[in-house]
Design a protein around this motif. Sequence first.
Motif, PDB file in Angstrom:
ATOM      1  N   LYS A   1       2.951   6.070  -2.718  1.00 14.14           N
ATOM      2  CA  LYS A   1       4.217   6.583  -3.579  1.00 14.14           C
ATOM      3  C   LYS A   1       3.925   6.842  -4.898  1.00 14.14           C
ATOM      4  N   VAL A   2       3.412   6.058  -5.593  1.00 14.21           N
ATOM      5  CA  VAL A   2       3.293   6.290  -6.898  1.00 14.21           C
ATOM      6  C   VAL A   2       2.431   7.424  -7.267  1.00 14.21           C
ATOM      7  N   GLY A   3       1.326   7.399  -6.360  1.00 17.91           N
ATOM      8  CA  GLY A   3       0.224   8.328  -6.427  1.00 17.91           C
ATOM      9  C   GLY A   3       1.068   9.653  -6.097  1.00 17.91           C
ATOM     10  N   GLU A   4       1.622   9.866  -5.016  1.00 16.49           N
ATOM     11  CA  GLU A   4       2.354  11.031  -4.992  1.00 16.49           C
ATOM     12  C   GLU A   4       3.173  11.679  -6.080  1.00 16.49           C
ATOM     13  N   LEU A   5       3.878  10.714  -6.831  1.00 11.13           N
ATOM     14  CA  LEU A   5       4.660  10.934  -7.884  1.00 11.13           C
ATOM     15  C   LEU A   5       4.045  11.533  -9.008  1.00 11.13           C
ATOM     16  N   ALA A   6       2.948  10.786  -9.052  1.00 10.40           N
ATOM     17  CA  ALA A   6       1.792  11.149 -10.298  1.00 10.40           C
ATOM     18  C   ALA A   6       1.259  12.625 -10.217  1.00 10.40           C
TER      19      ALA A   6
ATOM     20  N   ILE B   1       0.688  -1.247  -0.013  1.00 12.04           N
ATOM     21  CA  ILE B   1       0.025  -0.073   0.128  1.00 12.04           C
ATOM     22  C   ILE B   1       0.918   1.233  -0.060  1.00 12.04           C
ATOM     23  N   GLU B   2       1.884   1.223   0.540  1.00 13.77           N
ATOM     24  CA  GLU B   2       2.812   2.325   0.783  1.00 13.77           C
ATOM     25  C   GLU B   2       3.394   2.438  -0.606  1.00 13.77           C
ATOM     26  N   TYR B   3       3.771   1.539  -1.394  1.00 15.96           N
ATOM     27  CA  TYR B   3       4.130   1.636  -2.875  1.00 15.96           C
ATOM     28  C   TYR B   3       3.162   2.429  -3.552  1.00 15.96           C
ATOM     29  N   ILE B   4       1.749   2.007  -3.743  1.00 16.01           N
ATOM     30  CA  ILE B   4       0.775   2.592  -4.550  1.00 16.01           C
ATOM     31  C   ILE B   4       0.515   4.185  -3.939  1.00 16.01           C
TER      32      ILE B   4
ATOM     33  N   VAL C   1     -10.597  -2.206   0.425  1.00 17.40           N
ATOM     34  CA  VAL C   1     -10.481  -1.862  -1.073  1.00 17.40           C
ATOM     35  C   VAL C   1     -10.068  -0.403  -1.159  1.00 17.40           C
ATOM     36  N   LYS C   2     -10.939   0.375  -0.551  1.00 27.46           N
ATOM     37  CA  LYS C   2     -10.781   2.015  -0.683  1.00 27.46           C
ATOM     38  C   LYS C   2      -9.604   2.124  -0.101  1.00 27.46           C
ATOM     39  N   ARG C   3      -8.787   1.916   1.126  1.00 24.12           N
ATOM     40  CA  ARG C   3      -7.596   2.182   1.368  1.00 24.12           C
ATOM     41  C   ARG C   3      -6.538   2.111   0.349  1.00 24.12           C
ATOM     42  N   ILE C   4      -6.498   0.686  -0.162  1.00 30.58           N
ATOM     43  CA  ILE C   4      -5.492   0.201  -1.067  1.00 30.58           C
ATOM     44  C   ILE C   4      -5.750   1.052  -2.351  1.00 30.58           C
ATOM     45  N   VAL C   5      -6.945   1.710  -2.676  1.00 24.83           N
ATOM     46  CA  VAL C   5      -6.987   2.230  -3.948  1.00 24.83           C
ATOM     47  C   VAL C   5      -7.064   3.902  -3.760  1.00 24.83           C
ATOM     48  N   GLN C   6      -6.759   4.481  -2.542  1.00 27.37           N
ATOM     49  CA  GLN C   6      -6.811   5.807  -2.230  1.00 27.37           C
ATOM     50  C   GLN C   6      -6.182   6.667  -3.103  1.00 27.37           C
ATOM     51  N   ALA C   7      -4.982   6.494  -3.673  1.00 27.59           N
ATOM     52  CA  ALA C   7      -4.237   7.227  -4.308  1.00 27.59           C
ATOM     53  C   ALA C   7      -4.560   7.266  -5.670  1.00 27.59           C
ATOM     54  N   ALA C   8      -5.509   6.332  -6.285  1.00 27.89           N
ATOM     55  CA  ALA C   8      -5.826   6.271  -7.675  1.00 27.89           C
ATOM     56  C   ALA C   8      -6.827   7.316  -8.181  1.00 27.89           C
ATOM     57  N   ASP C   9      -6.812   7.559  -9.206  1.00 25.65           N
ATOM     58  CA  ASP C   9      -7.883   8.508  -9.934  1.00 25.65           C
ATOM     59  C   ASP C   9      -8.971   7.532 -10.308  1.00 25.65           C
TER      60      ASP C   9
END
Lengths: 391, 360
Positions: free
Chosen positions: A195-200, A190-193, A225-233
Amino acid sequence: MLGLAWSFTGSPISAPKHESTVSGNPALCIKMVTPVIRTVDLRSDTVTKPTESMRSAMANAEVDDDVLGSDPTAVLLEREVAEIAGKEAAMFVPSGTMGNLISVLVHCDERGSEVILGDDSHIHIYENGGVSSLGGVHPRTVKNEEDGTMEISSIEAAMRSPKGDLHYPVTKLICLENTQANCGGKCLPIEYIDKVGELAKKHGLKLHIDGARIFNASVALGVPVKRIVQAADSVSICLSKGIGAPVGSVIVGSKSFITKARWLRKTLGGGMRQIGVLCAAALVALRDNVAKLDDDHKKAKILAEGLNRIERLRVNVAAVETNIIYVDLPKDPKFGAEDACKSLEVLGVLVIPQTTFRIRIVLHHQISDSDLEYALSCFEKLFSSVPEEKV
Amino acid sequence: MVTPVIRTVDLRSDTVTKPTESMRSAMANAEVDDDVLGSDPTAVLLEREVAEIAGKEAAMFVPSGTMGNLISVLVHCDERGSEVILGDDSHIHIYENGGVSSLGGVHPRTVKNEEDGTMEISSIEAAMRSPKGDLHYPVTKLICLENTQANCGGKCLPIEYIDKVGELAKKHGLKLHIDGARIFNASVALGVPVKRIVQAADSVSICLSKGIGAPVGSVIVGSKSFITKARWLRKTLGGGMRQIGVLCAAALVALRDNVAKLDDDHKKAKILAEGLNRIERLRVNVAAVETNIIYVDLPKDPKFGAEDACKSLEVLGVLVIPQTTFRIRIVLHHQISDSDLEYALSCFEKLFSSVPEEKV
């Protein structure tokens, strides 16, 4: 092998069904007993068939024309999945392929767009290059690591300079896949996702998650699920895989994303009419089958361990995180994965040749403990002794 | 205050048809399998049956008519720089979001749709690009016809006309695709089997979810090699669905039970058209009503156009569609009863019999 009745427990697996006579002459009657081979379908979690409660729900679904207006059961499903994913809105689509295609095309809305994604991602390998052939979007792949991630520094290096060089397309989107199938059903940390979200965000890009098996990740990690995909658009979530609905996926995102997605779905030909029939089954799937995924993961572990105990086979048991197992065969050019799969098929076990010497197995809720034992015994039969002749 | 329950008479389209009891039962009991990894047995049954009905080698279920047409155009127009000739008022050109271009890179060349739904043969020929491959021209690959032609009022194309266009296509090395969303309506109206109507076509897209009332889908038909390419394109577009036997089972019931019923829809359309035309301020070309589609022309009152009329009718429970500024479209289907028809007519009478109504 065909035409022989046999079993592993000392008794027939099922009653013999066929007899044949030679030229109709009873005196020359040769009784050939062809056993009914049980089928254990481990090709994919997409083979799941609708359950009784799904069939009942489908028969009784409240429906309406989802193109002229909205189908009430579709609306219920879309609301529920949006809630599960923690996004503003959602939309039913006929397949995960369309879910990903729509998502990429909505985010990559200008001519000359580029999307960064894994070199072993489903979108890149198994979706017919549709983002390019249909959407004009250019893919820029980054190596998928064994754990399903892409190195953050590699993602960053793949981004095109925003200064708009005459040579470069415009990077618009990063795609992640969770669980990552070709890497073995791996759960992205989750921390990886995040991080990628922040990068995006930092670079003005969008983030889409191909969450075909997001429920597997959620159950395996014990994280909603909602926590896992939090960073996603946006996220594409399959209904027809592990949770067992007959058809479809749902994409989630902001209201404006879904509005554009709806138009694109129609354009692609995914605007279906009384889809409440399918959505009703999906609602049952969401209600009944998410928690069951844990059993699939347990079964996968058990089977992986059993297969790894077969001397000539190799399975990285520790790498089995969810419902996908890769089995490595001895590199015998006379008996590769395709041959092995054919032999297993004769025994009723359906699996998929992943590469020349690697077989893929996918667990799902319609595989029983007894199916598991049977499958294992077939692998044992095939690989325990000296190299088999091709059957 | 008593608020009456407004009955709903949905005449917006024949797509609003809901699955019948026998369809629901068939769906619940359908034999299914993964139609992507292998083939769904009920889908196979449906596809065989529709191929047989259409007299073509093979068939494939698709989620919508839009996808059916899109796939067909893209399979036929398989080289970069392709051009397709089609009617300027055709469904593909007007209502399919320009997908053949935006998704498929195919260029459209329109030819005027005549009142009867056809395009002049000479105009089609004039629209063809020279095969000599001029530096300025795309390459004509395909002609598309629509039968019944919806925007022209549900018109049946004459069979001799279709045959002629087929010959023209062959003569010039082009393919012919028929958007046969309502081909069953044409077949029943003309009393001619579908396979005869579409004989000249290389491919046809046939809707299951319109008049014959299945919940979802269409089927495209064509040669085996056409369908093979179509299957790949369907997957690429995202139309590769898994246990579709559920939907195909309903479609098989539709094919079995509801084709002949289309004749009732046509009769009802005539009756309603006549009734509407009797309302002084409305105009309906009754003779032009061949199948299940009616166009109603309103007085050209800028204070009360088609959109306003549709809203007023909606309040009364009658759902219809504004086709143009002063034209309303009505589509009959098998879930409109005689009593629904009378009610709808009475609502139009209520709205248009007296002096211009205030907007309600």
